[in-house]
Design an enzyme around this catalytic site. Structure first.
Site, PDB file in Angstrom:
ATOM      1  N   HIS A   1     -57.061  14.919  59.632  1.00 23.99           N
ATOM      2  CA  HIS A   1     -56.656  13.845  58.723  1.00 23.99           C
ATOM      3  C   HIS A   1     -57.529  12.623  59.004  1.00 23.99           C
ATOM      4  O   HIS A   1     -58.078  12.472  60.097  1.00 23.99           O
ATOM      5  CB  HIS A   1     -55.196  13.445  58.954  1.00 23.99           C
TER       6      HIS A   1
ATOM      7  N   CYS B   1     -48.199  14.861  63.524  1.00 25.46           N
ATOM      8  CA  CYS B   1     -49.535  14.404  63.942  1.00 25.46           C
ATOM      9  C   CYS B   1     -49.867  13.040  63.367  1.00 25.46           C
ATOM     10  O   CYS B   1     -50.295  12.133  64.095  1.00 25.46           O
ATOM     11  CB  CYS B   1     -50.588  15.436  63.537  1.00 25.46           C
TER      12      CYS B   1
END
Length: 337
Positions: free
Chosen positions: A220, A140
């Site tokens: 994140h 990711c």
């Protein structure tokens, strides 16, 4: 139509399964796993055919009332390609089975580049994956790095990039198992693994990353300092980012001030699980000072690689050799853009 198998029905696997299911040029033939709890029960509810990865798993599934169509081998006999979304390091063992079967396969970013010899990001190196036997969809964080830096590179603006990653501690559904509380854990090595990982897709990138694990699970967050090849305006930089259909420019001054507010917006948009396939980059926070660029964005660790995986299926099977056409098709099917 290409027949596809999904091995590993976890956080990524269940999303990949649903994404395959809405494509008109591929069929999800079955889902294979070892679990027999609520997770695979949801796959049954969605009327996916269930296969057991082991004999013991088959017994437990049947004991739980799950109709098992067969073994992993039975599933592989029916498909053109397998997407392996099993936990880290398990896929590397499964690869030997796929190679013996002579079947194309995709693994996820938790595996090493050497597992496939090719790492994939749709907007960067789609063409190099066409008709390959295997690829690895990068993680990711690495996917977000490649999307943003590739956009700057296309505009001939990128010299080098330095980024700091604030990494979620664990996946939300596993917060009770291995999360961290009241602390932050810096990764010991600089660069952290994401920079070299991005270079496995694009060796020409001059990128260094550092990372800190933080006590939250939603996403994140990245902060980037980029040296541009020349002095540029903010408008030039934004126009570069706009060439990516998978970067969503958001505005801090419209209430999107945190990862939870961004998540809430995507839930209100009607996305399954509130998934954000795009990089959510703050337009009004972005700053250009001469030939230096500063920006920040949020990454949905559970969703960002899903469109990349669909594009990788098309590339490996050769059903679409044009990256732009595949990306456009995937975006439309998933409601991106």
């Amino acid at each position: 139509m290409k027949n596809v198998a999904l091995v590993g029905y976890g956080v990524i696997g269940k999303r990949v399964a649903d994404a395959i299911n809405v494509q008109d040029d591929m069929d999800l033939i079955g889902v294979c796993d070892v679990i027999n709890d609520w997770r695979i029960q949801n796959a049954v509810r969605k009327e996916y055919d269930i296969y057991a990865a082991t004999t013991d798993a088959e017994k437990q599934m049947k004991a739980s009332g799950i109709s098992v169509k067969g073994s992993l081998q039975d599933l592989l006999d029916k498909v053109d390609l397998v997407v392996d979304c099993t936990p880290k390091n398990i896929a590397a063992k499964n690869v030997e089975v796929y190679k013996k079967q002579g079947i194309k396969f995709i693994v996820q970013g938790g595996e090493k580049h050497e597992t496939t010899g090719h790492s994939f990001s749709a907007e960067n190196n789609y063409k190099s994956a066409v008709n390959l036997d295997a690829t690895r969809v990068v993680s990711c964080n690495t996917t977000s790095i490649l999307r943003t830096l590739t956009a700057l590179k296309r505009a001939d603006l990128l010299d080098y990039a330095r980024g700091t990653l604030l990494r979620r501690a664990t996946d939300p559904w596993e917060s009770h198992l291995g999360g961290i509380m009241n602390t932050m854990v810096p990764e010991k090595d600089i660069p952290s693994h994401q920079g070299p990982d991005a270079q496995s897709v694009d060796p020409d990138l001059d990128v260094i990353t550092s990372a800190v694990k933080v006590p939250e699970t939603l996403s994140h967050m990245h902060y980037w300092n980029v040296k541009l090849k020349k002095e540029a305006s903010k408008e030039e930089v934004l126009n570069a980012f706009k060439t990516s259909t998978r970067i969503k420019l958001i505005h801090y001054d419209q209430g999107l001030v945190s990862n939870n507010t961004i998540k809430e917006m995507f839930m209100d948009m009607g996305r399954s699980w509130g998934d954000m396939y795009e990089v959510a980059l703050w337009e009004d926070m972005l700053k250009v000072v001469g030939d230096e660029l500063f920006y920040a964005y949020v990454v949905d660790n559970q969703a960002i690689v899903i469109p990349e995986t669909i594009d990788a299926i098309r590339a490996l099977t050769g059903i679409e050799t044009d990256a732009h056409k595949s990306i456009e098709k995937t975006n439309e099917s998933l409601g991106i853009g």
